[in-house]
Each structure stands twice: as structure tokens, then as C-alpha cells.
Scaffold this motif. Structure first.
Motif, PDB file in Angstrom:
ATOM      1  N   SER A  97       0.742  -1.260   0.009  1.00 44.70           N
ATOM      2  CA  SER A  97      -0.026   0.042  -0.201  1.00 44.70           C
ATOM      3  C   SER A  97       0.866   1.384  -0.126  1.00 44.70           C
ATOM      4  CB  SER A  97      -0.855   0.183   1.112  1.00 44.70           C
ATOM      5  OG  SER A  97      -1.714  -1.132   1.262  1.00 44.70           O
ATOM      6  N   SER A 151      -0.253   7.409   0.181  1.00 39.19           N
ATOM      7  CA  SER A 151      -0.471   6.199   0.785  1.00 39.19           C
ATOM      8  C   SER A 151       0.385   5.728   1.762  1.00 39.19           C
ATOM      9  CB  SER A 151      -0.896   5.263  -0.135  1.00 39.19           C
ATOM     10  OG  SER A 151      -1.361   4.029   0.409  1.00 39.19           O
ATOM     11  N   GLY A 172      -6.315   5.058   2.042  1.00 37.79           N
ATOM     12  CA  GLY A 172      -5.507   4.109   1.554  1.00 37.79           C
ATOM     13  C   GLY A 172      -5.202   4.526   0.224  1.00 37.79           C
ATOM     14  N   PRO A 173      -4.858   3.586  -0.623  1.00 31.33           N
ATOM     15  CA  PRO A 173      -3.963   3.811  -2.081  1.00 31.33           C
ATOM     16  C   PRO A 173      -5.237   4.515  -2.768  1.00 31.33           C
ATOM     17  CG  PRO A 173      -3.613   1.579  -1.449  1.00 31.33           C
ATOM     18  CD  PRO A 173      -4.591   2.060  -0.354  1.00 31.33           C
TER      19      PRO A 173
END
Length: 721
Positions: free
Chosen positions: A491, A558, A566-567
Motif C-alpha cells: 500500500s 498512501s 488508503g491507496p
């Protein structure tokens, strides 16, 4: 000495372990002594595992075993079939799949006595005589089912149950288990195929977990996970270090004449019948109870808690008695298995597509235990979340000594009214994860309160609903290890070779002391001096770290570990702001204008970039040469629409440049291989894990030249200007 003890063998009873130096032995004397030692060690294994009645001490056994290893090494003796094969062979590239000799189905189960009686009613109805049925009752082990093949009494192959028809070839790993004999005793048939259960004893599990914790490794959750992880190691020497054991309980197949392993098993016409009873009815083994009596004669360990009973009432009583004794056993069980004893009756009952219709598992309820909370400590995770953990007076829960349990969050603590000194019930969620279920004796006033300051760095603690977070950010020491792991993970910036174990090691060795920015100052020579590292692996990691200096802005955001970002949300932030500087200057209102960012997440982002410690870390990263690349404002085309790429190893361009190129032309670029991946592009020194995953998922692996040709076929220039 029993009648079956080897005759005239000086190492069977009260062996003299004061051995002469190997240099004073002739080759012939060494071979003779080695054969006597092998014979004696096999006998001692039989007395220990099968008879449960050893005749020598553990120390004497170890000295005999070490002497055999010494002789085999000094005189280059053939070790095929030797007990020393248990120390593990050469590492394997992967576990191969093999067809099982006889299909291994699963067993239907329930924790209700009424369901067990309904099973018995169906069995008697389908046998059409209404009479009571004899059942063999066995413990339901919480381990891994295994098929083992012997040819002419020699251990030949072991395979996991897998999908019931095909399993993993774990021959070399199972060979290391002392309770699995390399040679059978007595007069075994030419071919013998048996079923057993690989497990880890509770005492062995607890000792092994203590070692893991002392080494700074995450302990296994339960004995089954520990056994499964040990059995699927690619390096058998690792398996050999784990305290694995095996109980045998079914004879699957017998042939009088020996045959190659790949030719063993029923013909197609017999396969269905073989599956219906777990193997065909065999001469002298017409019942499951016959098998239990025969297996030890061949030197195969059978659990002593099994019984032949008449009727379902006695089977239920057996299960209840076993449950009462469960805490006294040194292995984990979660119920009792009932098997129709007569194999001809089993054949009549047959199977469903998934289950044997002649067997049923009567399971135990989840365990609950009471103990005292000795203390409550607060752990700080990567995102700064504070997690309260109860330290308990050690208690046996589910066969495992539990000394800590989760309290989850402040709201749960308040609801339970729990504090230090209280007597509580501890339960295992899914019979695995310990947690405090209720207070049964309140010995405190009020309940435990999480601190207002981080117990590690002293920063303020802020509430987010029932959760509490340290505001110290990336420089909080407690968050450092997990921050490094996240920054380098899938990630984040996908720095291969920098997983959990390496991150812990770098922090503990002082190579990373302040923040993730220290990564870019690691000296390769200092890294090479750490345990488990060398010049090549250290240099490779340094190259990976250097190669991460030009990430896409989304990957960089991220990787920073912003709470709840998150991503995908990081990519949205990157597209909206275009640079790190713009985010450093943004306020909460501007962030809320990004689609999908409500007040809570926008607040986290604004607070993260306003935090002076985080800003200093970002400044240090940029001083080290980390320059995130802004996202492409428009796509160049859709030539690669629908394709998914994963990149590994060193390319002539940075990995982020390659990912951005394919994404600009409509493709997806992900950090890990899955069944949805179309191509794994492998540069120099590619990561082993991604290659293995690609081979498992049958994903094409292309080198950089082939990647360039693939892009050229779509009129895409590579490398990009």
C-alpha cells in the motif's frame, strides 16, 4: 526388554554413550555402528510414540542421534531411510501438487446432540435394519489431514488433503517429523497408504511461541496455524525445528506387491467405491476398529483416546467424557468423530459430493475461563491508535496458556466496567483470539481509562468515537516499526525485501531511529553486518530504497500512513492537489471539496499535514531525494484498456515511471499478483514472492525487452521520454 526389541544391540537399553573418536574407527566399524544406531533409534521412536513407554532418557536418545549424524558425516555414509533424514533436506523452489491415492472427503459436523441423533437415525434407516450401529469414536484433532505412502515398508511420499483429490507434496517436510517412521515395523504389505493428522502439541506450541516472542517475532495464533505454517515451509530444515507430531487413524489403500508411487491406487472403476469408505475393504481390516489395532503393529502412532461403542447414546457419552478431559490433553481437539465401524456398511452408505455419509463430528462448544486482570497496558499502532491490552494471570483457554487479551477500545471497557484486579471471563473468538467477555467479580472502582497522553512519546491523545489516537505522528517511536513496514509495503512504495521482520530488525539495530526518512541514510555495510544479511542482500535492498525516490504522488501519500487514507483515496488526493506543497498548505475545507472526503477523513488529512513532526519527516524525505511525481493530467490513450500489470525488480526506468506509463494508456498497475493480473514484468533481481505468485496463478512473466515489444505492438514508446 520386550520381545520385539532388536537383539544384541548395545544401544537399546542403558546404552554407553562414551563413544570413541571417529578418527579411530575403520570404515567397516563405522558402518556397523551406524546400522546399530539406526536400528536402536527406530526402536526408541516406536517405544516413545507408539507404546508411550520409552526405555531410555531423552538425553541418551539425543546422544545416540548425534553420534549417528557424526558417523554419517565423517564416513560419507548413505543416509537414505536413516532417522537423520529428519533434520531436513535442501530448500525447495515450490510445493508441487500431486494426485491423492484415494479421494479424501470432509466430515459433516454439529455441536448439537439432536443433530448427532438425526445422523444416527439416517444411518440406521438407510442400512434398513433399524438395529443399533457400532461406532468408532475418535478425538477430532485440530490439525492438518495428511496422506502418507509406504512402499516395501519405506516412507515414500506425503501429501496434504488439499481439495480432496489433489494436495501439496510435503514429502520432505513430513520426513522431518519424528513420529512418522521412515521404515515400518513387522511385515507390512508391498504398498500401504495411510491417513493421519499433523499437529503441534500444546506444550511444544507454547515453548515455540515463547522462542518467537524472545526473537521479536509475532507468535502463532494457535497450534493449528503453527502446524500449517510449519508443514508448508519451502525449507525442510525450518520444519525440522518445529515440534510437529502425527496421529494415524485410517488405512486408505493396500497392495500386496510394491509399485511406483504414481501407479498406486484404485482403477477408475474402483475409485468411487474407494472414496465411499476412505479406501476399499481390506483382508483382515474389515472394520475401522481393526485398523486401530493394526496401525501400531506397523509402528504408526495411534491416539489412545478412541473407543468402539454400540449405539449413538454411548457415542454421545464418549464425547461428553472426552470434553471433560479436554483440558488435560497435550493436543488441541474440538470435538469427537463418530465412524460407522463396519466398512461394508460404510460402502452401502456412500458419500455426498463433499462428505462421508458414515461419519459425523460432534463438536465441543467454545471454551470460556475465568482469571484475574493483573494489569492493563496500552499499545500504540502504526496509525497512532491506542489499543488497551489486559495482562492476565495465566489461564488455559482452548488448550493454550493465555496471558493477554484484547479490550478493544474505551467504549467496550466502559460497557464491561473492567479494571485492574477484576475477575473476568476470557473467551476465544472462533476458538482462537482471546478477549475479555465479562466481569464476574468487580474488585475495582469504576473502570480503566485510556491516558490523555501517548504512553510512548507523550503527545496528546485525541478521541475519534470509541477510538483514541496518539497525535505524535510519524516520529512517535511506537509507530516507527509499523510505519516503516507500511511505507515499504504493497500500500506504500512497494520496496521489496523490506517486510515486517526486516523493518523490526532495522529499528532494533538502530539503523532507523527517528522516522521513515532514516531509510534513505542506511549504510549498506552496516546492513550487511546484521544477522541473516550479506553484501548482496544488503546492496539489493539499498538499490530498492534508492529506486523508490521517484514515486507517484498517490503512492507517496498512501505510504505516509494518513489515518483512513488508503491507496484509492491517496490517488484522489494526488489528482485533486497535484503536489505535496499544495497539501501542506491546504485546510480542512479545501480537502472536503475532494469527492468522497467527508468531515472525518478530511479532518484526519488536515491534522496530519498540520502536525509539525509530520512536516519535518516529509521535509527530511525530500532532502534525501524523494520527489513524488505529479499525476498525469490526462491519459495518452486506451490502447492497454482492460490489462493489469505488476512490476518487480530493477528496470531501466523507475517502477513508478513504468506504472504511470501503462496507466496513462488505460491499463491498471497493481503492487501484488493475483488471478486478475495479465503480466508480471520482471527486471533485474526480481522479487521471489511475486514470481512464485505469478507461477501459481499462471500469469505470464515477461522481461523488460518483452515488455518493450508488447508496448510497441500497441504503438507505445518505451522507455518513456
Amino acid at each position: 526388554m520386550t520381545e520385539d526389541a532388536p537383539a544384541d544391540n548395545p544401544y537399546v537399553r542403558e546404552p554407553d554413550t562414551e563413544f570413541a573418536p571417529t578418527g579411530k574407527l575403520s570404515a567397516e566399524d563405522a558402518r556397523e555402528q551406524a546400522e546399530q544406531l539406526r536400528e536402536a533409534i527406530r526402536y526408541h521412536d516406536y517405544r516413545y510414540y507408539v507404546e508411550n513407554d520409552p526405555v531410555i532418557s531423552d538425553r541418551a536418545y539425543d546422544e545416540l542421534f548425534e553420534r549417528l549424524e557424526e558417523l554419517e558425516g565423517a564416513f560419507d555414509l548413505d543416509t537414505e531411510g536413516s532417522p537423520t533424514a529428519r533434520v531436513g533436506g535442501e530448500p525447495m523452489d515450490e510445493l508441487e501438487s500431486v494426485d491423492l491415492v484415494v479421494p479424501l472427503l470432509s466430515i459433516d459436523s454439529s455441536g448439537e446432540a439432536d443433530d448427532v441423533r438425526a445422523f444416527d437415525d439416517r444411518v440406521r434407516r438407510e442400512l434398513d435394519d433399524g438395529a443399533a450401529v457400532d461406532y468408532v469414536c475418535e478425538p477430532k484433532f485440530d490439525g492438518l489431514s495428511i496422506e502418507i505412502v509406504y512402499v516395501e515398508g519405506r516412507y515414500e511420499r506425503a501429501a496434504t488433503r488439499g481439495d480432496g483429490e489433489t494436495g501439496d507434496d510435503v514429502t520432505e517436510n513430513v520426513r522431518t517429523i519424528a513420529s512418522v517412521p521412515q521404515r515400518l515395523r513387522g511385515d507390512p504389505p508391498g504398498v500401504l497408504v495411510v491417513r493421519g493428522e499433523i499437529h503441534m502439541s500444546l506444550s511444544g506450541f507454547q515453548a515455540h511461541n515463547r522462542e518467537r516472542v524472545e526473537q521479536g517475532k509475532e507468535p502463532f495464533a494457535n497450534p493449528r496455524n503453527a502446524a500449517a505454517g510449519s508443514l508448508r515451509q519451502l525449507d525442510p530444515s525450518v520444519t525440522a525445528e518445529r515440534p510437529l507430531d502425527c496421529f494415524f487413524y485410517d488405512v486408505l489403500w493396500v497392495e500386496e506387491e510394491p509399485a511406483p508411487v504414481d501407479e498406486i491406487g484404485p482403477e477408475d472403476a474402483d475409485a468411487e467405491e474407494a472414496a465411499s469408505v476412505g479406501g476399499l475393504a481390506l483382508d483382515g481390516l474389515d472394520t475401522h476398529w481393526d485398523e486401530h489395532r493394526q496401525l501400531p503393529e506397523w509402528g504408526l502412532q495411534v491416539n489412545d483416546r478412541h473407543e468402539l461403542v454400540e449405539g449413538v447414546d454411548h457415542a454421545i457419552a464418549f464425547r461428553n467424557d472426552l470434553q471433560a478431559d479436554r483440558d488435560d490433553l497435550d493436543y488441541e481437539i474440538d470435538g469427537t468423530v463418530l465412524k460407522v465401524n463396519d466398512r461394508e456398511q460404510c460402502r452401502q452408505l456412500g458419500t455426498t459430493s463433499r462428505h462421508y455419509r458414515w461419519a459425523y463430528a460432534y463438536k465441543f462448544p467454545a471454551r470460556t475461563e475465568e482469571t484475574r486482570i493483573a494489569d492493563i497496558v496500552v499499545q500504540v499502532g502504526r496509525t497512532g491508535r491506542l489499543t488497551p491490552v489486559a495482562l492476565l494471570d495465566p489461564v488455559d483457554v482452548g488448550g493454550v496458556t493465555v496471558s493477554r487479551a484484547s479490550l478493544h477500545n474505551q467504549s467496550e471497557i466502559a460497557e464491561l466496567g473492567v479494571d485492574v484486579g477484576d475477575i473476568v471471563t476470557v473467551q476465544r473468538a472462533g476458538d482462537v483470539i482471546p478477549y475479555v467477555a465479562e466481569v464476574v467479580e468487580d474488585n475495582s472502582e469504576g473502570h480503566f481509562e485510556l491516558p490523555d497522553e501517548c504512553p510512548v512519546c507523550g503527545s496528546d491523545v485525541e478521541a475519534d468515537g470509541p477510538l483514541r489516537f496518539c497525535t505524535g505522528g510519524l516520529s512517535c517511536p511506537a509507530q516507527l516499526k509499523r510505519s516503516v513496514e507500511h511505507y515499504a509495503g504493497d500500500s506504500g512504495l512497494d520496496i521489496e525485501g523490506l517486510g515486517e521482520e526486516a523493518a523490526d530488525q532495522l529499528v532494533e539495530a538502530g539503523l532507523i531511529e527517528d522516522s521513515i526518512a532514516d531509510l534513505y541514510e542506511i549504510d549498506a555495510e552496516e546492513l550487511a553486518d546484521l544477522e541473516g544479511w550479506g553484501e548482496k542482500s544488503a546492496e539489493k535492498l539499498r538499490e530498492e530504497i534508492e529506486g523508490s525516490k521517484s514515486p507517484s504522488l498517490g503512492s507517496f501519500l498512501s505510504a505516509l500512513g494518513i489515518p483512513e487514507v488508503g491507496p484509492t483515496m491517496a490517488a484522489d488526493l494526488a489528482a485533486a492537489f497535484g503536489s505535496v506543497d499544495a497539501l501542506l498548505d491546504a485546510d480542512e475545507e479545501e480537502i472536503r471539496e475532494v469527492e468522497g472526503f467527508g468531515p472525518t477523513v478530511a479532518g484526519h488529512v488536515a491534522e496530519f499535514f498540520a502536525n509539525e513532526r509530520n512536516r519535518r519527516v516529509i521535509e527530511r524525505l525530500r532532502e534525501a531525494g524523494v520527489e513524488p511525481e505529479p499525476p498525469e493530467s490526462t491519459t495518452a490513450g486506451d490502447e492497454l484498456d482492460g490489462l493489469t500489470f505488476v512490476f518487480t525488480g530493477a528496470l531501466s526506468v523507475t517502477r513508478d515511471e513504468a506504472q504511470s506509463l501503462v496507466e496513462a494508456h488505460g491499463a491498471n498497475a497493481t503492487s501484488s499478483v493475483s488471478s486478475n493480473t495479465d503480466y508480471l514484468v520482471a527486471g533485474d533481481d526480481p522479487g521471489r514472492t511475486k514470481r512464485e505468485d505469478a507461477e501459481t496463478e499462471e500469469v505470464p512473466i515477461v522481461d523488460e525487452g518483452e515488455f518493450e515489444e508488447l508496448l510497441a505492438d500497441h504503438d507505445i514508446e518505451y522507455p518513456p521520454e
